[in-house]
Design a protein around this motif. Sequence first.
Motif, mmCIF file in Angstrom:
data_model
loop_
_atom_site.group_PDB
_atom_site.id
_atom_site.type_symbol
_atom_site.label_atom_id
_atom_site.label_comp_id
_atom_site.label_asym_id
_atom_site.label_seq_id
_atom_site.Cartn_x
_atom_site.Cartn_y
_atom_site.Cartn_z
ATOM 1 N N GLY A 13 1.019 -0.962 0.477
ATOM 2 C CA GLY A 13 0.414 0.556 0.524
ATOM 3 C C GLY A 13 0.437 1.071 0.362
ATOM 4 O O GLY A 13 1.926 1.398 1.058
ATOM 5 N N ALA A 14 0.971 1.974 -1.076
ATOM 6 C CA ALA A 14 1.914 3.468 -1.181
ATOM 7 C C ALA A 14 0.866 4.034 -1.430
ATOM 8 O O ALA A 14 1.413 5.462 -1.385
ATOM 9 C CB ALA A 14 2.010 3.277 -2.734
ATOM 10 N N LEU A 34 8.155 -1.147 -1.612
ATOM 11 C CA LEU A 34 6.622 -0.647 -1.592
ATOM 12 C C LEU A 34 6.042 -1.273 -3.125
ATOM 13 O O LEU A 34 5.942 -1.280 -4.422
ATOM 14 C CB LEU A 34 6.828 0.543 -2.020
ATOM 15 C CG LEU A 34 5.253 1.492 -1.861
ATOM 16 C CD1 LEU A 34 4.979 1.119 -0.201
ATOM 17 C CD2 LEU A 34 6.036 3.690 -1.268
ATOM 18 N N PHE A 35 4.439 -1.505 -2.004
ATOM 19 C CA PHE A 35 3.879 -2.467 -2.778
ATOM 20 C C PHE A 35 2.209 -1.931 -3.925
ATOM 21 O O PHE A 35 1.957 -0.509 -2.753
ATOM 22 C CB PHE A 35 3.527 -3.583 -3.399
ATOM 23 C CG PHE A 35 3.987 -5.276 -2.792
ATOM 24 C CD1 PHE A 35 3.732 -5.941 -3.844
ATOM 25 C CD2 PHE A 35 5.177 -4.808 -2.794
ATOM 26 C CE1 PHE A 35 4.595 -7.140 -4.152
ATOM 27 C CE2 PHE A 35 6.028 -6.219 -2.342
ATOM 28 C CZ PHE A 35 5.554 -6.678 -4.045
ATOM 29 N N ASP A 36 1.743 -1.225 -4.793
ATOM 30 C CA ASP A 36 0.286 -0.821 -4.664
ATOM 31 C C ASP A 36 -0.416 -1.836 -5.887
ATOM 32 O O ASP A 36 0.084 -2.764 -6.180
ATOM 33 C CB ASP A 36 0.868 0.090 -4.557
ATOM 34 C CG ASP A 36 -0.939 1.212 -4.472
ATOM 35 O OD1 ASP A 36 -1.959 0.272 -4.686
ATOM 36 O OD2 ASP A 36 -0.622 1.485 -3.375
ATOM 37 N N LEU A 37 -0.979 -1.339 -6.067
ATOM 38 C CA LEU A 37 -2.594 -2.407 -7.469
ATOM 39 C C LEU A 37 -1.238 -1.434 -8.816
ATOM 40 O O LEU A 37 -0.967 -0.294 -9.001
ATOM 41 C CB LEU A 37 -3.504 -1.736 -7.901
ATOM 42 C CG LEU A 37 -4.814 -1.975 -6.095
ATOM 43 C CD1 LEU A 37 -5.584 -1.292 -6.247
ATOM 44 C CD2 LEU A 37 -5.032 -3.253 -6.427
ATOM 45 N N PRO A 38 -1.679 -2.480 -9.561
ATOM 46 C CA PRO A 38 -0.947 -2.566 -11.132
ATOM 47 C C PRO A 38 -1.826 -0.716 -11.659
ATOM 48 O O PRO A 38 -3.461 -1.172 -11.400
ATOM 49 C CB PRO A 38 -1.172 -3.133 -11.952
ATOM 50 C CG PRO A 38 -2.418 -4.033 -11.218
ATOM 51 C CD PRO A 38 -2.326 -3.621 -9.959
ATOM 52 N N ALA A 39 -0.994 0.462 -12.000
ATOM 53 C CA ALA A 39 -1.906 1.533 -12.588
ATOM 54 C C ALA A 39 -2.347 1.556 -13.624
ATOM 55 O O ALA A 39 -2.047 0.138 -14.655
ATOM 56 C CB ALA A 39 -0.912 2.556 -13.223
#
Length: 801
Positions: A13-14, A34-39
Motif C-alpha cells: 500500500g503506497a 513498496l507495493f500497490d495496485l497495477p496502474a
Amino acid sequence: MTNFIVKKVAVLGAGVMGAQIAAHCVNAKVPVVLFDLPAKEGPKNGIVLRAIENLKKLNPAPLGNKDDAAFIEVANYEDNLDVLAGCDLIIEAIAERMDWKHDLYKKVAPHIAPNAIFASNTSGLSITALSEGFDAELKARFCGVHFFNPPRYMHLVELIPTVATAPAIIDQLEGFLTTTLGKGVVRAKDTPNFIANRVGIFGMLATMYEAEKFGLTVDVVDDLTGKKLGRASSGTFRTADVVGLDTMGHVIKTMQDTLQDDPFFPVYKTPEVLTKLIGAGALGQKSGAGFYKKVGKDIQRLDFATAQYVTGGAKADDLVGRILKEKDPVKKMKALRESTNAQAQFLWAIFRDAFHYIAVHLDTIADNARDIDFAMRWGFGWQVGPFETWQASGWQQIATWVKEDIDAGKAICSAPLPAWVFEADRTGVHTAAGSWSAISKSYVPRSTLPVYQRQAFRATVLGEGTATGTTAGTTFFEDESVRIWHSGTVEQPDDVLIFSMKTKMHVIGPGVIAGMEMAVAEAEKNFKGLVIWSADAAEGGAFSAGADLQSMLPLFMSGGVKAIEPMVAKLQQAHMALKYANVPVVAAVAGLALGGGCELMMHTAKRVASIESYIGLVEVGVGLIPAGGGLKEAALRAAADAKGTDILQFLKNYFTNAATAAVSKSALEAKKMGYLAANDVIVFNPYELLHVAKVEARAMFDAGYRAPLKAQVAVGGRYTMATITAQLVNMRDGGFISAHDYKLGAMIAEIVSGGEIENGSIVNEQWLLDLERKAFMELLNHPKTQERIMGMMQTGKPVRN
C-alpha cells in the motif's frame, strides 16, 4: 540469544502511511519494497512511482535525505508477488476496510516466507478478525503494528498481538522497532482503536462536546488545549484538520460500530459539524478548509452558529493563562475547578472527562496505566500523560471531585469510577515497583527485553522514582553550568566520563568553557574517554544552541569589544583541547547543534548523532561569523576532500552552508553537508544515544587511540577568495543579499580561503583561528551586527538589514 536481522521489508500500500513507513525504513538503511495496485494506464508501477515522487515534496520531510528515495524498490500485486519470498517483515498499510484487507491477504499469503513476520498497520480494526482465514502457522506470525503519522517523527508504535501470535515474534519485532527504527513501543490489547486513538479521539470528542456546552470558539479552544496544557501546539480542532476530518470520521465510525456496550457510547456520536464539513468536502488541511480556512495570509475559523468562516486568532482569557502557568499541579487543578470563568470550567471538564474515561477503561484497553501515559505522550505529543497528571494533582482529591461531578450529573457519562481508584492507601498508579494493572490488580514492572539494556535512562513516568541522567551515577564536579560525572559508583567507577551542559538550550558561556577544560583533564587522567551528552537529549532538547550571547552583554557594556576577545580565544582553545585530547572525545548529538554547538561537535574525535539532529553554522543570522573554529574546520575538511586538486570545488559546499546559515533537516543531511563525517554514527532511538557514544569511546581507546597530529593545511588563498567574492558581488548587485550580508559572506570567504596569501600556501590551525577571531571582533563593533544581535534577543527572530 539469536539475532533477528530484518534483511528486507515489504510495505503493501503506497498511500500516505505506507509510503512514509517505506521512507523511514530507507532512512534506517533497511532495504524496502513498496507495493500497490497495477496502474490502469501508463507504467504498471505508476501508483508507487507517484507516491515516491510525492515523498520528496512532503513537509515535514519523511526522508532524512531526499536522494534516498531511489532506494525504495517498486512493485505491484500482479507482477511482483514473488519478491515477498525474500522479505523478513511485511507491513500491510492499505485503506481501513476489512473486506479489502482480506482480499489482499488471500493474494499475498501463499508468497510469504516461512519465517517472515506479517503485520497490519491498521489504526483500529480487530487484529484477530483480520487474521481469520490464515492457517495456524501464519496466525502465529501475524500481529498489528500501528505507526503514527508522520512515521519518521512520531515516537509511538503500538504493537498488537492476538491470542494466536507467538510471543517470540512480538519480542523480536519490539527490538527491531526500538533500535533500528528508533520507536517507543507500547503493547496494546486487540480492542477497537487500541490505546492512543481510543483515548485521544475520545478526548477530542469530549473537548468538542464541552466547547459547545461552554460556548467557546475553535480558536480559543485550540489556544487552551495546545502548548498551554503541554500538548501539541495545534490544539484540538487544528489537529483534526491536520489529521484529515475524513480520517477522524473513520476512527469515530469504528468506535460507533464496535463499542455499543461502552458506557461512554453516546459520546462517540459524530459531531453534527463534522458530518456537515465532510459532506461539503471540507476535509481539513488537505482540502484547504475544515475547522479553519486559509484566506490569503489570514487563517479564518468556522463559526458554528452560521457555518461561515470568520476572522480567527482569539486567545485564552488572561486569568486562565495565569492559572495554567501555576507550577504546582495541585493548586492549578483546584483553581480550574473552583473558578467561575467559563474557559477554566471547560478545562476542568475536559480533565475530568479524561480521568473518568481512563479509569473506567484501564482494565480493558491496556495492560497497565504506564502504557496509556506513554501512548498519549508519544502518539499525541502530550508532555505529561493523563494518569501522570491525575497523580501529580493529588490522586484522592481528584477522585473525589470526579465522583461528585458524576453523582451531580455534570459528567459526560454516569458510569461510576471503579473501586480500585478509592483504595485507602492509593496515591496514584505509578510507583517504584511498577504501574497499576486493573486486570491483574498488581503493579507491573518495566519490560526487561535485552533491547532496553541499551537505554541507560529510559523514558520515565511520574512517580516511578528511577534515577535520571541528571541524578544518576557519581558526580566528579557540578555547578549551575555543567555536570561532570560517570555512571558507576565511587568504589567502582565507570571507564567513560560524561560531560553534561545544564544551561538553557545548553548555550556555551564561561561556565561551560571552564567545565569543558576540567572534563578533558579528568578524562585524560582517569578514564578511557569523554562523552558530551545531556540528559534532555532524548526528550527533544538541544545538543547546544551555540554561544551564550546574553553572557557577553555585561562584558561588552563594561569593556567594549576588547573585553570579549579573551573569551572568544578561550572558546577556540577549549575546542582545540577537545580535538587534541589524549583520550577520544565523542559528542552525543540530538536536536539543535547550532553555531558554537556545531563547532564544539566538529572538534570531537567522533560524533554519534540522533537522526533528528539539526546542525548548522548560523552566526550570520545575528550578523556574526563562526569564530569557535568552525570555518577553520571547514578549510581543513575541504583540503582533505580535495587531496591536492582544486580546493574551490570542495570549499563551495562549506562556504555556502555557513554564508546562508543552512541547517540540516536530519543527521543524514548533515553528513551530506559535511558537518558530520562519513564514519560518524547515526542513531535512530534517542534513548540509545548515550549507550552508543560510550561504546564508541571505549572501542576507540581499546583500539589504541591517538590524538591527530597538529594539522598543516593547504589553502586556496586570494584566488579562491576572489572567485567566491565575485559571485557575492553579483548577488548583492542583483538585490538578493544586503550590503551587510555581502560583508559577512566576504569575511567567511576570506577565512575559509586562508586570507590574502598565495594559492596552495600551507598554514596551521592557529592562523585560521586568528582570522576568525579578528573578523568576529570587527563585526561586533559594526552597528548593523549590533542591530541583528539586539533584534534576535528581543524577538527571537533574525533581522534582515
